[in-house]
Design an enzyme around this catalytic site. Structure first.
Site, PDB file in Angstrom:
ATOM      1  N   ASP A  85     -14.790 -61.736  -1.972  1.00  0.00           N
ATOM      2  CA  ASP A  85     -15.124 -61.371  -3.353  1.00  0.00           C
ATOM      3  C   ASP A  85     -15.613 -62.517  -4.223  1.00  0.00           C
ATOM      4  O   ASP A  85     -15.518 -62.466  -5.444  1.00  0.00           O
ATOM      5  CB  ASP A  85     -13.878 -60.757  -3.999  1.00  0.00           C
ATOM      6  CG  ASP A  85     -12.662 -61.664  -3.861  1.00  0.00           C
ATOM      7  OD1 ASP A  85     -12.852 -62.875  -3.626  1.00  0.00           O
ATOM      8  OD2 ASP A  85     -11.530 -61.172  -3.980  1.00  0.00           O
ATOM      9  N   GLU A 107     -13.028 -58.173   4.922  1.00  0.00           N
ATOM     10  CA  GLU A 107     -12.018 -58.050   3.856  1.00  0.00           C
ATOM     11  C   GLU A 107     -12.522 -57.081   2.775  1.00  0.00           C
ATOM     12  O   GLU A 107     -12.600 -57.389   1.582  1.00  0.00           O
ATOM     13  CB  GLU A 107     -11.638 -59.402   3.245  1.00  0.00           C
ATOM     14  CG  GLU A 107     -10.314 -59.374   2.489  1.00  0.00           C
ATOM     15  CD  GLU A 107      -9.882 -60.731   1.949  1.00  0.00           C
ATOM     16  OE1 GLU A 107     -10.203 -61.066   0.802  1.00  0.00           O
ATOM     17  OE2 GLU A 107      -9.216 -61.480   2.714  1.00  0.00           O
ATOM     18  N   GLU A 143     -13.897 -61.508  -9.441  1.00  0.00           N
ATOM     19  CA  GLU A 143     -13.782 -61.012  -8.061  1.00  0.00           C
ATOM     20  C   GLU A 143     -13.770 -59.490  -7.947  1.00  0.00           C
ATOM     21  O   GLU A 143     -14.358 -58.931  -7.027  1.00  0.00           O
ATOM     22  CB  GLU A 143     -12.529 -61.602  -7.403  1.00  0.00           C
ATOM     23  CG  GLU A 143     -12.599 -63.109  -7.139  1.00  0.00           C
ATOM     24  CD  GLU A 143     -12.246 -63.962  -8.356  1.00  0.00           C
ATOM     25  OE1 GLU A 143     -11.888 -63.395  -9.417  1.00  0.00           O
ATOM     26  OE2 GLU A 143     -12.347 -65.198  -8.252  1.00  0.00           O
ATOM     27  N   HIS A 162      -5.291 -71.380  -9.628  1.00  0.00           N
ATOM     28  CA  HIS A 162      -6.695 -71.714  -9.899  1.00  0.00           C
ATOM     29  C   HIS A 162      -7.526 -70.612 -10.538  1.00  0.00           C
ATOM     30  O   HIS A 162      -8.677 -70.838 -10.900  1.00  0.00           O
ATOM     31  CB  HIS A 162      -7.397 -72.111  -8.587  1.00  0.00           C
ATOM     32  CG  HIS A 162      -7.671 -70.935  -7.686  1.00  0.00           C
ATOM     33  ND1 HIS A 162      -6.733 -70.459  -6.804  1.00  0.00           N
ATOM     34  CD2 HIS A 162      -8.745 -70.136  -7.562  1.00  0.00           C
ATOM     35  CE1 HIS A 162      -7.241 -69.417  -6.155  1.00  0.00           C
ATOM     36  NE2 HIS A 162      -8.455 -69.191  -6.596  1.00  0.00           N
ATOM     37  N   ARG A 172      -9.775 -67.983 -12.484  1.00  0.00           N
ATOM     38  CA  ARG A 172     -10.523 -68.058 -13.750  1.00  0.00           C
ATOM     39  C   ARG A 172      -9.862 -67.248 -14.862  1.00  0.00           C
ATOM     40  O   ARG A 172      -9.846 -67.659 -16.015  1.00  0.00           O
ATOM     41  CB  ARG A 172     -11.957 -67.567 -13.541  1.00  0.00           C
ATOM     42  CG  ARG A 172     -12.952 -68.653 -13.179  1.00  0.00           C
ATOM     43  CD  ARG A 172     -14.356 -68.061 -13.094  1.00  0.00           C
ATOM     44  NE  ARG A 172     -15.392 -69.084 -13.079  1.00  0.00           N
ATOM     45  CZ  ARG A 172     -15.689 -69.873 -12.067  1.00  0.00           C
ATOM     46  NH1 ARG A 172     -14.988 -69.811 -10.954  1.00  0.00           N
ATOM     47  NH2 ARG A 172     -16.666 -70.752 -12.156  1.00  0.00           N
ATOM     48  N   HIS A 216      -6.049 -77.745  -7.033  1.00  0.00           N
ATOM     49  CA  HIS A 216      -7.454 -77.343  -6.837  1.00  0.00           C
ATOM     50  C   HIS A 216      -8.367 -78.345  -7.545  1.00  0.00           C
ATOM     51  O   HIS A 216      -8.012 -78.875  -8.602  1.00  0.00           O
ATOM     52  CB  HIS A 216      -7.608 -75.943  -7.438  1.00  0.00           C
ATOM     53  CG  HIS A 216      -8.900 -75.251  -7.139  1.00  0.00           C
ATOM     54  ND1 HIS A 216     -10.104 -75.674  -7.635  1.00  0.00           N
ATOM     55  CD2 HIS A 216      -9.178 -74.154  -6.396  1.00  0.00           C
ATOM     56  CE1 HIS A 216     -11.073 -74.871  -7.212  1.00  0.00           C
ATOM     57  NE2 HIS A 216     -10.529 -73.930  -6.459  1.00  0.00           N
TER      58      HIS A 216
HETATM   59  C1  UD1 Z   1     -13.866 -69.853  -6.357  1.00  0.00           C
HETATM   60  C2  UD1 Z   1     -14.041 -68.325  -6.351  1.00  0.00           C
HETATM   61  C3  UD1 Z   1     -12.673 -67.644  -6.323  1.00  0.00           C
HETATM   62  C4  UD1 Z   1     -11.800 -68.179  -5.208  1.00  0.00           C
HETATM   63  C5  UD1 Z   1     -11.743 -69.709  -5.287  1.00  0.00           C
HETATM   64  C6  UD1 Z   1     -10.984 -70.235  -4.106  1.00  0.00           C
HETATM   65  C7  UD1 Z   1     -15.970 -67.439  -7.587  1.00  0.00           C
HETATM   66  C8  UD1 Z   1     -16.514 -67.040  -8.891  1.00  0.00           C
HETATM   67  N1  UD1 Z   1     -14.720 -67.916  -7.587  1.00  0.00           N
HETATM   68  O1  UD1 Z   1     -13.235 -70.187  -7.591  1.00  0.00           O
HETATM   69  O2  UD1 Z   1     -12.867 -66.248  -6.127  1.00  0.00           O
HETATM   70  O3  UD1 Z   1     -10.511 -67.643  -5.341  1.00  0.00           O
HETATM   71  O4  UD1 Z   1     -13.066 -70.237  -5.257  1.00  0.00           O
HETATM   72  O5  UD1 Z   1     -10.562 -71.554  -4.292  1.00  0.00           O
HETATM   73  O6  UD1 Z   1     -16.653 -67.328  -6.595  1.00  0.00           O
HETATM   74  N2  UD1 Z   1     -14.786 -78.179  -7.069  1.00  0.00           N
HETATM   75  C9  UD1 Z   1     -15.010 -79.415  -6.500  1.00  0.00           C
HETATM   76  N3  UD1 Z   1     -14.968 -79.530  -5.132  1.00  0.00           N
HETATM   77  C10 UD1 Z   1     -14.710 -78.477  -4.322  1.00  0.00           C
HETATM   78  C11 UD1 Z   1     -14.481 -77.230  -4.913  1.00  0.00           C
HETATM   79  C12 UD1 Z   1     -14.531 -77.091  -6.289  1.00  0.00           C
HETATM   80  O7  UD1 Z   1     -15.227 -80.385  -7.191  1.00  0.00           O
HETATM   81  O8  UD1 Z   1     -14.677 -78.647  -3.102  1.00  0.00           O
HETATM   82  C13 UD1 Z   1     -14.839 -78.057  -8.546  1.00  0.00           C
HETATM   83  C14 UD1 Z   1     -16.277 -78.130  -9.087  1.00  0.00           C
HETATM   84  O9  UD1 Z   1     -16.252 -78.788 -10.318  1.00  0.00           O
HETATM   85  C15 UD1 Z   1     -16.601 -76.648  -9.335  1.00  0.00           C
HETATM   86  C16 UD1 Z   1     -15.247 -76.124  -9.776  1.00  0.00           C
HETATM   87  O10 UD1 Z   1     -14.317 -76.796  -8.942  1.00  0.00           O
HETATM   88  O11 UD1 Z   1     -17.621 -76.486 -10.284  1.00  0.00           O
HETATM   89  C17 UD1 Z   1     -15.045 -74.641  -9.683  1.00  0.00           C
HETATM   90  O12 UD1 Z   1     -15.463 -74.121  -8.426  1.00  0.00           O
HETATM   91  P1  UD1 Z   1     -15.944 -72.588  -8.321  1.00  0.00           P
HETATM   92  O13 UD1 Z   1     -16.306 -72.287  -6.909  1.00  0.00           O
HETATM   93  O14 UD1 Z   1     -16.967 -72.311  -9.358  1.00  0.00           O
HETATM   94  O15 UD1 Z   1     -14.680 -71.761  -8.788  1.00  0.00           O
HETATM   95  P2  UD1 Z   1     -13.224 -71.662  -8.173  1.00  0.00           P
HETATM   96  O16 UD1 Z   1     -12.272 -71.625  -9.292  1.00  0.00           O
HETATM   97  O17 UD1 Z   1     -13.073 -72.661  -7.101  1.00  0.00           O
HETATM   98  N1  UDP Z   2      -5.283 -73.684   1.027  1.00  0.00           N
HETATM   99  C1  UDP Z   2      -5.484 -74.901   1.647  1.00  0.00           C
HETATM  100  N2  UDP Z   2      -5.187 -76.046   0.953  1.00  0.00           N
HETATM  101  C2  UDP Z   2      -4.731 -76.025  -0.313  1.00  0.00           C
HETATM  102  C3  UDP Z   2      -4.550 -74.772  -0.954  1.00  0.00           C
HETATM  103  C4  UDP Z   2      -4.851 -73.617  -0.258  1.00  0.00           C
HETATM  104  O1  UDP Z   2      -5.891 -74.959   2.806  1.00  0.00           O
HETATM  105  O2  UDP Z   2      -4.477 -77.107  -0.863  1.00  0.00           O
HETATM  106  C5  UDP Z   2      -5.603 -72.457   1.773  1.00  0.00           C
HETATM  107  C6  UDP Z   2      -4.531 -71.401   1.789  1.00  0.00           C
HETATM  108  O3  UDP Z   2      -3.601 -71.633   2.826  1.00  0.00           O
HETATM  109  C7  UDP Z   2      -5.343 -70.137   2.004  1.00  0.00           C
HETATM  110  C8  UDP Z   2      -6.617 -70.418   1.230  1.00  0.00           C
HETATM  111  O4  UDP Z   2      -6.694 -71.829   1.115  1.00  0.00           O
HETATM  112  O5  UDP Z   2      -5.704 -69.975   3.360  1.00  0.00           O
HETATM  113  C9  UDP Z   2      -6.537 -69.786  -0.133  1.00  0.00           C
HETATM  114  O6  UDP Z   2      -7.528 -70.307  -0.930  1.00  0.00           O
HETATM  115  P1  UDP Z   2      -7.499 -70.239  -2.510  1.00  0.00           P
HETATM  116  O7  UDP Z   2      -6.113 -70.095  -2.976  1.00  0.00           O
HETATM  117  O8  UDP Z   2      -8.296 -71.402  -2.977  1.00  0.00           O
HETATM  118  O9  UDP Z   2      -8.356 -68.935  -2.826  1.00  0.00           O
HETATM  119  P2  UDP Z   2      -8.003 -67.372  -2.894  1.00  0.00           P
HETATM  120  O10 UDP Z   2      -7.328 -66.974  -1.635  1.00  0.00           O
HETATM  121  O11 UDP Z   2      -7.164 -67.168  -4.112  1.00  0.00           O
HETATM  122  O12 UDP Z   2      -9.339 -66.735  -3.073  1.00  0.00           O
END
Ligand code: UD1
Ligand code: UDP
Length: 381
Positions: free
Chosen positions: A98, A120, A134, A210, A212, A243
């Site tokens: 999602d 999923e 999502e 984490h 939004r 995160h």
């Molecule tokens: C995204 C997904 C969310 C999922 C989450 C898992 C969307 C809209 N959201 O949210 O559904 O639950 O991932 O973790 O698709 N960043 C880094 N390095 C990384 C990853 C993230 O620096 O490796 C920082 C960046 O500044 C980025 C911000 O995190 O802009 C947010 O990342 P983003 O993918 O937009 O949203 P998440 O909150 O991670």
């Molecule tokens: N996870 C990880 N390292 C972390 C935090 C989470 O490997 O520091 C794994 C966790 O075990 C799960 C997945 O990331 O498999 C979940 O991701 P996240 O919580 O970022 O996203 P969501 O599932 O809420 O979309």
């Protein structure tokens, strides 16, 4: 007969963890060429998963920017996918879950008239702003997809209620397949502090946060509750891999820095995380994936959200919806930390989300769809 070219598209950490075993299963199948295309919506957190599962993408859109907006992610994915699809010529595209990558990947497949398999599929809260974005991404992908791989029977029923017309399969969640490859009794952590935690003498609380829709006041209240839990319970150690989102980093460090029994650490590699979960006492999280993994490992979960699209483990009694109210989080956590009977009632392993065979069923279903094999049996919890 020509191989089927099946292209998996993913970009964030959870999609990668849940798609990695499937990409490998597809690669091992006769008659399938498995293609891996990453958007890198997450960069570091994606690369960490690719390293753990030893995956090398065939295509990398490399779209991530700091503090990216939903529009930026979606438009960059769409533009990048054009060239990937034109060059790699898939017979089917698989998207997962999602995220914005999921939605853009499915939409791009549709623009190129390539059939879509949704891994999923069928999770719902029926609140379009929670989880945001999502819940809407799931619905939009449902409208586009042709094949639906539902983790649970309940997920399939959700789609049936919406009169979805495509082919549906109940497969279990691929995250359980992934867990089976990562969790080991004799696992030694590479993150040194995790080897030194007092697992026997103190209660290890594992935290992630984490979402939004929790940005702003809900996240302030969650972090403030976590600080109070740590300060008032000397017998707990709170471990929180934060995160990389700058919004989350700022809030977590402002509330939790300097508390002796709180460990704010970098995001963990998936194998480190899964093995820490297997050894912890309690999980507090707003994550989707953790709500699926912890029950399989017999760990109680307090969900730091107002709703969940994963009601199966709540029904099984191992997950409780704590909400985002500070008082409620404090009182539920206090009870699980201090009342052995309340804890024991939640700490039993259940497997409503899968039996570790989801990837086999999905690969079988794809081959069956193309007239090349038997239809897989459904997963039953
Ligand atoms: C995204 C997904 C969310 C999922 C989450 C898992 C969307 C809209 N959201 O949210 O559904 O639950 O991932 O973790 O698709 N960043 C880094 N390095 C990384 C990853 C993230 O620096 O490796 C920082 C960046 O500044 C980025 C911000 O995190 O802009 C947010 O990342 P983003 O993918 O937009 O949203 P998440 O909150 O991670
Ligand atoms: N996870 C990880 N390292 C972390 C935090 C989470 O490997 O520091 C794994 C966790 O075990 C799960 C997945 O990331 O498999 C979940 O991701 P996240 O919580 O970022 O996203 P969501 O599932 O809420 O979309």
């Amino acid at each position: 007969m020509k191989d089927l070219r099946i292209m998996s598209v993913f970009g964030t950490r959870p999609e990668a963890i849940k798609m990695a075993p499937l990409v490998k299963e597809l690669a091992a199948r006769e008659g399938i060429t498995s293609i891996c295309c990453v958007t890198a919506q997450h960069r570091e957190m994606l690369d960490s998963v690719l390293a753990v599962f030893d995956l090398k993408p065939d295509w990398d859109l490399d779209i991530m920017t700091p503090r990216q907006t939903l529009s930026t992610i979606t438009s960059k994915c769409l533009l990048g996918m054009d060239e990937a699809i034109d060059t790699l010529k898939p017979d089917m595209i698989l998207v997962h879950g999602d995220t914005s990558t999921t939605f853009a990947g499915a939409l791009s497949a549709f623009y190129h008239q390539v059939p879509v398999g949704h891994v999923e599929a069928g999770l719902r809260t029926y609140d379009k702003y929670s989880p945001f974005p999502e819940e809407m991404n799931r619905k939009l992908v449902t409208a586009i997809a042709d094949l639906y791989f539902c983790p649970t029977e309940n997920n399939r029923r959700n789609l049936e209620r919406e009169n979805v017309a495509g082919q549906m399969f109940v497969t279990g969640n691929t995250v359980i397949d992934a867990l089976k490859t990562t969790v080991r009794k004799d696992y030694h952590f590479t993150t040194e502090i995790l080897n030194r935690l007092p697992y026997g003498s103190k209660k290890i609380l594992l935290v992630t946060c984490h979402r939004r829709e929790n940005y702003g006041q809900p996240m302030e209240d969650i972090m403030s509750a976590l600080a109070e839990i740590a300060r008032t319970h000397g017998d707990v150690e709170l471990v929180y891999p934060v995160h990389l989102s700058p919004v989350v980093q700022e809030c977590a460090h402002r509330h939790l820095d300097g508390i002796g029994n709180v460990h704010l650490i970098d995001p963990l590699a998936a194998d480190e995380m899964h093995n820490l979960m297997a050894r912890c006492y309690l999980v507090l999280t707003d994550s989707g994936g953790l709500q699926e993994e912890a029950p399989a490992l017999g760990k109680p979960v307090l969900v730091l959200r107002r709703e969940t699209e994963r009601p199966e483990a709540v029904a099984a009694g191992t997950v409780k919806l704590a909400g985002v109210d500070k008082g409620e989080i404090l009182s539920l956590a206090h009870r699980l930390i201090t009342d052995p009977a309340a804890y024991a009632a939640m700490a039993h392993a259940v497997n409503p989300y899968g039996d570790g065979e989801a990837c086999r069923r999905i690969a079988d279903a794809i081959l069956w769809h193309f007239g090349r094999g038997e239809k897989p049996e459904d997963f039953h919890a």
